[in-house]
Design an enzyme around this catalytic site. Structure first.
Site, PDB file in Angstrom:
ATOM      1  CD  GLU A  43      11.743 -31.401 -36.411  1.00 13.47           C
ATOM      2  OE1 GLU A  43      10.732 -31.344 -35.699  1.00 13.47           O
ATOM      3  OE2 GLU A  43      12.839 -30.930 -36.076  1.00 13.47           O
ATOM      4  N   GLY A  95       4.761 -42.250 -33.152  1.00 12.42           N
ATOM      5  CA  GLY A  95       4.689 -40.799 -33.013  1.00 12.42           C
ATOM      6  C   GLY A  95       3.260 -40.320 -33.165  1.00 12.42           C
ATOM      7  CG  LEU A 105       2.841 -25.845 -37.358  1.00 12.26           C
ATOM      8  CD1 LEU A 105       1.913 -24.792 -36.789  1.00 12.26           C
ATOM      9  CD2 LEU A 105       3.065 -26.934 -36.338  1.00 12.26           C
ATOM     10  NE  ARG A 136      12.792 -18.489 -38.552  1.00 11.77           N
ATOM     11  CZ  ARG A 136      11.906 -19.444 -38.356  1.00 11.77           C
ATOM     12  NH1 ARG A 136      12.234 -20.696 -38.569  1.00 11.77           N
ATOM     13  NH2 ARG A 136      10.701 -19.168 -37.948  1.00 11.77           N
ATOM     14  CG  HIS A 153      13.610 -23.587 -34.089  1.00 10.28           C
ATOM     15  ND1 HIS A 153      12.278 -23.313 -34.239  1.00 10.28           N
ATOM     16  CD2 HIS A 153      14.207 -23.247 -35.227  1.00 10.28           C
ATOM     17  CE1 HIS A 153      12.093 -22.819 -35.435  1.00 10.28           C
ATOM     18  NE2 HIS A 153      13.235 -22.763 -36.057  1.00 10.28           N
ATOM     19  N   GLY A 194       2.579 -36.759 -33.174  1.00  8.11           N
ATOM     20  CA  GLY A 194       2.567 -35.322 -33.453  1.00  8.11           C
ATOM     21  C   GLY A 194       1.664 -35.034 -34.628  1.00  8.11           C
ATOM     22  CB  ALA A 247       3.705 -36.204 -39.318  1.00  8.88           C
ATOM     23  NE  ARG A 306      10.634 -25.642 -39.896  1.00 11.39           N
ATOM     24  CZ  ARG A 306      10.059 -24.635 -39.236  1.00 11.39           C
ATOM     25  NH1 ARG A 306       9.102 -23.923 -39.799  1.00 11.39           N
ATOM     26  NH2 ARG A 306      10.440 -24.355 -38.004  1.00 11.39           N
TER      27      ARG A 306
END
Lengths: 250, 637, 227
Positions: B425, B41, B441, B331, B401, B43, B45, B435
């Site tokens: 994640e 990965g 981020l 949310r 999401h 991303g 992280a 969250r």
């Protein structure tokens, strides 16, 4: 909606490709262009044909993965959009649409509409960074940066690395891409220590990759989905001249 | 059932991380280059971890399935990144960020991890600025902050609506530097298919070269997964098309426990589904609810256009139910209530959306002010839906999401497999059951820049590692398994496409294991998923060959894993008979119909151990204790 | 000096050479046009000017310099064109311009080649043509002064037409070249670039019209004289 598609099909990097014609009925105007291709692929799979390979990921215009030359335009005919943000309602019923991959020696086709953009990564690896180690740099607010500089840097940093600039340039030049990174870092104080070295290294790598040269016709700027401007290319030139004539390689 | 050891160090909360960093054994600089690490990965992280470890001197092998590390889905995060800098002088502090995050996570996160996250949040901003990330600034040249997601302090740093992109490109640039210097070997267009556990330790991976189709093995002294969330199990989500659970799931099947898989986050303001062709959902910033009013018609099946429905026949359900917060409820509350009114048959458009109306705001503030605040969002909405939100209300609906669940990790971010670390994640650690905005981020970068580079050293310094090469029998067996699985997928030659079956799974999970769940629905889903899985293995059609660039084959492999994983999600949801975070368990509600958390019975992280496909997973509990943040029920009435 | 050699071989270095040599010719064209305007003052003035231009030693040096610069301009344009073509080995089946690309801007090499042919023809016809401004030769009734040669040449319809077309092509070449050279020098600024672009167009029109004035004037005046 009905559509006639002429799509570039090429089995792999070595194979010779050709445009193949497909007919699609029942396209909803609310579909995105990529969803329309999904429909085509589902149909092809069920009919036992090989689906069309095309790069895509985020489908919201930011990852830079999608890369189709549609009707002679990079990312299609709408400005400041990527293919995934292009909707079928902007096409006419019965229209014939040609879909080709990016065409450049430096971005070779892998399969169908998928190209290899490794050249962009190598250019960034040559110098598109600030050499700072993870650790404890000074406080983020220790260096004030004028808002207009930060904003201009952000304008340039918005580049998604999709390659539309190369694709639309008649010379397949990557200067808009390179200039965007050069500009972002040249405008910020953090970029200053390596400013000259960066310009020399990135331009050298760009030349090695086999991209063409800018002839100042502005196709890149017109097709860039993130509206990155040619003023950045002028800055790239200035940075390169400055580096050439003042920087002393150790 | 074993009790999981979270390895949270002792001592006062504020000193834990510093003391732990001191206590971790060090690897001497000359020895670092003898260690190699696989990072899957790229991303926030993955890229930050790969770059930081390479800077320290480790040999890093970094993998991504995209064509470039810069494309990881972190790039799509819009809003911002939190940090406890307190630049606006509005009373923020590390402790407040910690407190808000634990509370916002509805008390299902580990206090010590969250405190550490808040502590390093400030370093992240410093680090990113040093890399040349062009954060928004004020005219005086200082960094600008905004309040985000209902936070009472302005602690969010942002770069226009592209914060994720800019932070990712910062990490990517640090990674690129290390690739250029030869400290990181980058493998693009590789999909991890298997984790190799040799003598009880994670020592390598098997992956598919997506261009040539070759199955390749790589070995190292440790494996780091930073492979993102599993939101695409629902088929429709705001995740990128290729985001998947495969790497995490494969590790799970090798022994890594999967924690809280039923914790997924649902964002209330997304653009609704327009038809069966829909491939993904688009999120619009939550800030829209600051000025928009949410409503549906009071009458079922009211097909009049919105402007012809008089005030008296409109149901402003959030304002009526939650008079003090109104449209600004969190949310989860906004999402759930949207679904409730649609389930009651009051939904508009396709029936699966509600109005978000700006008419009042435009009357009160004028169109120009509204344009200045939300212009880009209105344009995006207009572009996608072909409806002008200045003239008629937007239609919105919730969408998946983010996923808070993930592989279980201890304080060192190590999973239950020694040598397997999980970041971002993909792990479960910091967000509990919900969250907060602008925290994803923060966590990704905290893990990669400031946590793993320390803790992995502690692992190396304290572990005996024998030599392993990629001819090891474990790897060869895994390669054969992968090849077999691929060949099987290609030879089924059934009648349904991968997407078709994926859509069926997604719909089922959305209905039964989404925002609201109950025992009956979950049991039903648990029965149905194995059937869909069977259907997949009997009747899927995957075209093409193994030895070529084959996107359908990629998808098929991912969906095969989603079909196993989905069942675990449902199992976890069945176990958790409480409402918490965004998860409304219908059996657990107050008299007023609000979510009711059950701290007495469910204050634990549920970590599941794989026992085999079609076998019941074993539950292990990590009890969560709250010494600093007082357990309270949330109320927005 | 390896750095300089590397620079000159780089994509941007070559572009800089193109731009600098191009701008030199832009200024040369202005001087040349100024001289040409003397045709419309009087034959003597024009002849006097051409005598000085072809006589002074310093101009020999300038001539050599111009040839060198011209060759550099041609060489860099040729290599850049070849590289640019090679950068896209497979062409698009369908390609539509969205930017500022025009037929002329994308065919600078062709207009440049036409100009090259024209320049050779021009030098052969005039600079190295049969003429003398020498007072001694003036008595010879067959002798042509430069003014006379110009007037005679342009009385030919093909000659005049050819010249007019060539200088219009030159105008189009300059229209893209002028602002492009500034961009290549790195001089692009939101405050000045629009002005530079307008100036470039104005310059190209002045050059094209100015140089076309000669052939048009002489052709029509001989027509009038004949009538």
């Amino acid at each position: 909606m009905k559509l006639t598609l002429k799509i570039w099909r090429q089995k792999n990097a070595q194979a010779k490709g050709k445009l193949v014609t497909y007919q699609l009925d029942d396209i909803s105007p609310d579909m995105s262009f990529l969803e329309m291709l999904d429909v085509l692929n589902q149909k092809l799979i069920i009919e036992g044909d090989d689906p069309v390979a095309f790069d895509n990921d985020c489908r919201e215009g930011i990852c830079g993965m999608c890369s189709l030359y549609i009707g002679g335009r990079a990312h299609g005919h709408e400005t400041e959009t990527t293919v995934c943000q292009l909707h079928m309602r902007s096409f006419d019923d019965g229209q014939t649409v040609t879909i080709e991959p990016w065409r450049a020696k430096a971005l070779p086709v892998i399969k169908d509409l998928v190209v290899d953009r490794g050249a962009f990564d190598r250019i960034i690896q040559a110098g598109g960074f600030v050499s700072t180690k993870t650790g404890a740099p000074q406080d983020a607010n220790a260096l004030p940066i004028p808002k207009q500089d930060a904003d201009k840097a952000m304008d340039a940093a918005a580049c998604i690395g999709c390659g539309a600039c190369v694709a639309s340039c008649k010379n397949a030049s990557a200067m808009l891409f390179v200039s965007a990174k050069i500009s972002q870092l040249a405008l910020l104080p953090q970029g200053q220590p390596e400013r000259d070295k960066r310009a020399l290294a990135m331009v050298h790598q760009m030349d090695m990759e086999g991209f063409g040269n800018c002839t100042n016709e502005g196709e890149c700027e017109a097709e860039c989905p993130k509206a990155i401007k040619m003023t950045n290319i002028a800055r790239l030139f200035r940075e390169y001249y400055r580096a050439t004539f003042t920087y002393e390689e150790q | 059932m074993t009790v999981l050891d979270s390895k949270v160090p002792g001592g006062p909360l504020e000193k834990k991380w510093d003391q732990h960093k001191f206590d971790l054994k060090l690897v001497n600089p000359a020895n670092k280059r003898k260690f190699s690490v696989i990072v899957v990965g790229t991303g926030l992280a993955g890229a930050s971890a790969a770059a930081s470890m390479a800077e320290l001197g480790y040999n890093v092998l970094n993998f991504c399935f995209q064509d470039s590390p810069r494309r990881a889905h972190s790039i799509a995060a819009q809003g911002g990144i939190n940090a406890a800098k307190n630049y606006p002088n509005d009373g923020d502090s590390i402790y407040r960020l910690f407190y808000d995050t634990v509370k916002g996570g509805d008390f299902r996160a580990r206090e010590a991890n969250v405190y550490r996250l808040a502590q390093v949040s400030n370093n992240i901003i410093d680090q990113c600025v040093a890399q040349g990330v062009p954060f928004a600034r004020e005219y005086g040249g200082m960094l600008d902050n905004r309040s985000f997601g209902g936070a009472q302090v302005s602690r969010t740093f942002y770069a226009r609506g592209q914060t994720g992109q800019q932070l990712l490109l910062g990490a990517y640039s640090a990674l690129s530097r290390q690739v250029g210097e030869g400290n990181v070997k980058m493998y693009e267009r590789r999909e991890m298919l298997e984790l190799a556990v040799i003598n009880g330790k994670a020592r390598g991976i098997v992956c598919r070269n997506l261009v040539s189709g070759d199955v390749e093995s790589y070995t190292a002294d440790a494996v780091v997964l930073a492979t993102g969330g599993y939101g695409n199990v629902f088929y429709l989500s705001t995740n990128a098309m290729n985001s998947n659970v495969t790497a995490a799931w494969r590790a799970h099947k090798q022994g890594a426990f999967f924690a809280n898989p039923c914790f997924t986050q649902i964002h209330p303001t997304c653009i609704p589904v327009s038809g069966d062709h829909q491939s993904k959902l688009t999120l619009m910033s939550e800030s829209l609810r600051n000025d928009g009013r949410v409503w549906v018609p009071k009458k079922k099946g009211d097909t009049r256009p919105p402007e012809q429905i008089p005030e008296s026949e409109r149901y402003y359900y959030l304002e009526e139910k939650y008079p003090s917060f109104g449209n600004l409820v969190p949310r989860d509350v906004a999402s759930r209530n949207g679904k409730i009114v649609c389930d009651e048959g009051l939904g508009v458009g396709s029936g699966q959306s509600v109005y978000l109306d700006f008419a009042d705001a435009i009357n009160r503030l004028g169109e120009d002010v509204v344009r200045a605040r939300y212009g880009n969002l209105f344009d995006m909405y207009h572009h996608i839906t072909d409806e002008n939100p200045y003239k008629m209300p937007m239609k919105i609906f919730p969408a998946i999401h983010y996923t808070m669940g993930g592989l279980w990790v201890d304080y060192n971010l190590m999973s239950t497999i020694p040598g397997l670390f999980v970041l971002g994640e993909a792990n479960f650690s910091d967000h509990g059951a919900n969250r907060l905005g602008a925290s994803a981020l923060m966590q990704g970068l905290a893990d990669g820049y400031f946590v793993l580079p320390y803790t992995i050293g502690g692992y190396f310094a304290g572990t005996e590692l024998e030599d392993v090469d990629n001819n090891h029998s474990v790897l060869k067996d895994l390669e054969n398994q992968s090849t077999e699985k691929t060949n099987k997928l290609l030879t089924i030659n059934g009648k349904r496409t991968v997407d078709d079956i994926h859509r069926e799974l997604g719909k089922l999970l959305w209905e039964d294991c989404g925002m609201a769940r109950n025992e009956a629905g979950l049991k039903d889903a648990k029965e149905k998923i194995p059937k869909i899985r069977e259907e997949f293995w009997q009747n899927v059609k995957v075209p093409g060959e193994a030895g070529e660039f084959n996107q359908e084959l990629e998808k098929a492999g991912r969906v095969a894993d989603f079909l196993e994983f989905g069942e675990l999600m449902v199992t976890d949801a069945l176990d958790r008979k409480e409402s918490c975070g965004g998860h409304f368990r219908e059996e657990s509600q107050t008299e007023e119909g609000e979510a009711l958390r059950d701290d007495e019975n469910y204050a634990y992280a549920a970590a599941w151990e794989f026992q085999g496909v079609d076998k019941e997973s074993t539950l292990h509990k990590e009890p969560l204790t709250f010494e600093h943040v007082k357990l309270t029920q949330r109320s927005y009435k | 000096m390896l750095w300089l050699w590397n620079f000159l071989r780089s994509s941007i270095g070559k572009k800089l050479l193109m731009a600098l040599t191009g701008l030199f010719f832009c200024s040369f064209l202005l001087v040349h046009l100024g001289g040409n305007m003397l045709m419309f003052v009087s034959a003597d003035a024009f002849n006097a000017y051409t005598s000085i231009m072809s006589g002074a030693q310093v101009n020999k040096v300038l001539e050599v310099l111009m040839v060198v610069l011209f060759l550099i301009h041609i060489y860099t344009s040729a290599t850049l064109t070849i590289e640019n073509r090679a950068a896209r080995p497979v062409k698009y089946a369908m390609d539509v311009s969205a930017g500022k690309r025009t037929f002329m801007s994308s065919n600078m090499f062709i207009t440049g080649s036409i100009i090259l042919i024209f320049v050779v023809f021009h030098l052969w016809g005039f600079k190295y043509g049969e003429w003398s401004n020498d007072p001694a030769a003036m008595s010879d009734p067959n002798n042509l002064t430069m003014f006379g040669l110009v007037a005679k040449s342009f009385s030919n319809v093909f000659y005049a037409l050819g010249y007019t077309v060539a200088v219009i092509v030159l105008g189009f070449h300059l229209n893209h070249a002028f602002q492009s050279a500034f961009q290549t020098l790195g001089l692009n600024h939101n405050k000045y670039t629009p002005l530079i672009q307008k100036l470039g167009t104005l310059y190209s029109i002045v050059i094209a019209l100015g140089f076309a004035l000669g052939p048009v004037y002489f052709y029509f005046s001989q027509l009038n004289a004949g009538a």
